[in-house]
Design a protein around this motif. Structure first.
Motif, PDB file in Angstrom:
ATOM      1  N   THR A 232       6.729  -0.863   1.728  1.00  0.00           N
ATOM      2  CA  THR A 232       6.548   0.589   1.627  1.00  0.00           C
ATOM      3  C   THR A 232       7.174   1.038   2.924  1.00  0.00           C
ATOM      4  N   SER A 233       7.243   2.337   2.891  1.00  0.00           N
ATOM      5  CA  SER A 233       7.538   2.819   4.124  1.00  0.00           C
ATOM      6  C   SER A 233       6.420   2.995   5.344  1.00  0.00           C
ATOM      7  N   GLU A 234       5.513   2.577   4.987  1.00  0.00           N
ATOM      8  CA  GLU A 234       4.278   2.552   5.829  1.00  0.00           C
ATOM      9  C   GLU A 234       4.284   1.323   6.554  1.00  0.00           C
ATOM     10  N   ASN A 235       4.899   0.343   6.002  1.00  0.00           N
ATOM     11  CA  ASN A 235       5.161  -0.993   6.673  1.00  0.00           C
ATOM     12  C   ASN A 235       6.002  -0.959   7.935  1.00  0.00           C
ATOM     13  N   TYR A 236       5.845  -1.757   8.827  1.00  0.00           N
ATOM     14  CA  TYR A 236       6.789  -2.195   9.920  1.00  0.00           C
ATOM     15  C   TYR A 236       6.879  -3.586  10.301  1.00  0.00           C
ATOM     16  N   ILE A 237       7.893  -4.056  11.001  1.00  0.00           N
ATOM     17  CA  ILE A 237       8.151  -5.368  11.323  1.00  0.00           C
ATOM     18  C   ILE A 237       8.174  -5.502  12.995  1.00  0.00           C
ATOM     19  N   THR A 238       7.305  -6.291  13.467  1.00  0.00           N
ATOM     20  CA  THR A 238       7.637  -6.675  14.933  1.00  0.00           C
ATOM     21  C   THR A 238       8.431  -7.941  15.151  1.00  0.00           C
ATOM     22  N   LEU A 239       9.407  -7.638  15.829  1.00  0.00           N
ATOM     23  CA  LEU A 239      10.062  -8.968  16.333  1.00  0.00           C
ATOM     24  C   LEU A 239       9.775  -8.969  17.732  1.00  0.00           C
TER      25      LEU A 239
END
Length: 385
Positions: A232-239
């Motif tokens: 969803t737009s609330e998720n994010y991914i950390t690289l």
């Protein structure tokens, strides 16, 4: 890892404020600066901070309540089991409590203590727009990102010709200065970064002319992002370790990938479920029919039962979006909208006139498929009955 609620000493129904108060108390208790740098206290401090960082976030808390820590390992942006370290814990503590009661003066340098040398590079933020189709299947994106990379001319040292920096004469290479200050527990000696070397413990006598002594230059680099299904737009991914390199040989920061799921005019999204509308004629509603509606992954056949009322929702199981990191899919909710024609042809008017002459009067309250009428549903909504 123990249960997050047990770590903080709160119940599973604890409010956000109760969680914050419990964490604040434990963080002060286990902070290494209050425990003579105890490794055991440091580990405990990290554990309670990790628990707090999950439970303070409603979405991560829901995932944890449903799937446990294993569910968080698969969630974008919640991969603490793979990368949450003591410096992250310090950042969380300072973010939420750094401005209260002198905690900033007392604790803000703890994350750097004993770490003289180059600092970690700054993290970057990038945004990825996604369609519902990409949310359904997941997608791999290759992005070109402007980052700071090591300077080739000085090898990242910041010194002309790649010469090694000299130890700072003011702090003796420790990167720290000790000053007396008035804190919560009376007068104490606090540690702060050396004013001459900025906490690095090293100084450069002749800076590199290419990078002006920074040890890094701006370049563009490609990074690959794996976006799993169901985000969803609330998720994010950390690289981790993909961001800017630190000055003069410091480790890389991270890249935070913010996900932006675009609105689709065909659907309203509710988690893994999708709501769409199916316009039908009066004849189709009265006699029943098989209609085709658009689904997120292609046409969907929907059976319209005879006598259906406008506004009735038909559930098509398994044709919505997937749950995050799960194979099961939500449902497609099809709301039936009976179309009333405005411009009738001669034959249409004649047919409807014949129908009107034989049809029964409409009931005072039109029941839905479950037998309840509109006002019954309104009453239920307000009373919870």
């Amino acid at each position: 890892m123990a249960d997050y609620y047990q770590l903080l000493g709160v119940g599973r129904d604890a409010s956000s404020e109760e969680i914050k108060k419990a964490y604040r108390k434990l963080a002060l208790k286990y902070h290494p600066d209050r425990n003579d740098g105890s490794k055991e206290a440091e580990e405990r401090f990290k554990e309670v901070t990790q628990a707090y960082e999950v439970l303070r976030d409603d979405q991560k808390r829901q995932v944890y309540d449903r799937y446990g820590e294993q569910g968080l390992r698969g969630q974008p942006g919640a991969g603490y089991a793979q990368g949450f370290d003591f410096s992250d814990a310090i950042e969380v503590f300072m973010r939420d409590f750094g401005g209260f009661g002198g905690f900033g003066d007392l604790f803000q340098q703890r994350g750097r203590r004993g770490r003289a040398g180059p600092r970690k590079g700054q993290s970057l933020k990038v945004r990825i727009p996604l369609t519902l189709g990409e949310v359904l299947t997941g997608v791999t994106r290759t992005l070109k990102v402007g980052v700071l990379d090591p300077c080739d001319d000085c090898g990242g040292t910041g010194a002309e010709g790649g010469a090694a920096p000299a130890a700072c004469g003011q702090c003796g290479g420790t990167g720290e200065e000790r000053v007396q200050m008035q804190g919560l527990m009376g007068r104490m000696v606090a540690v702060q970064p050396c004013r001459r070397c900025g906490g690095e413990g090293r100084v450069i006598e002749q800076p590199c002319r290419t990078c002006s002594g920074e040890g890094r230059v701006r370049t563009r680099r490609e990074v690959t992002v794996e976006v799993p299904p169901g985000v969803t737009s609330e998720n994010y991914i950390t690289l981790r370790g993909e961001g800017n390199v630190g000055s003069r040989g410091g480790p890389r920061g991270d890249i935070l990938v913010l996900l932006e799921v675009e609105d689709d005019p065909r659907f309203v999204r509710d988690g893994s479920h999708l709501l769409t509308e199916a316009p039908v004629t009066f004849a189709q509603a009265a006699l029943g029919d098989d209609v085709e509606v658009e689904g997120v992954d292609g046409p969907v056949d929907v059976k319209i039962p005879a006598g259906i009322q406008s506004g009735t929702v038909i559930r098509v199981r398994g044709r919505g979006l997937p749950e995050l990191q799960q194979s099961v899919r939500g449902d497609l909710m099809v709301r039936v909208a009976v179309y009333t024609p405005r411009d009738l042809t001669g034959p249409q008017r004649e047919a409807l006139e014949r129908l009107r002459s034989v049809e029964s009067a409409a009931p005072d309250e039109i029941p839905q498929d479950d037998g309840r009428g509109f006002w019954s549903r309104v009453k239920e909504a307000f009373t919870g009955g």
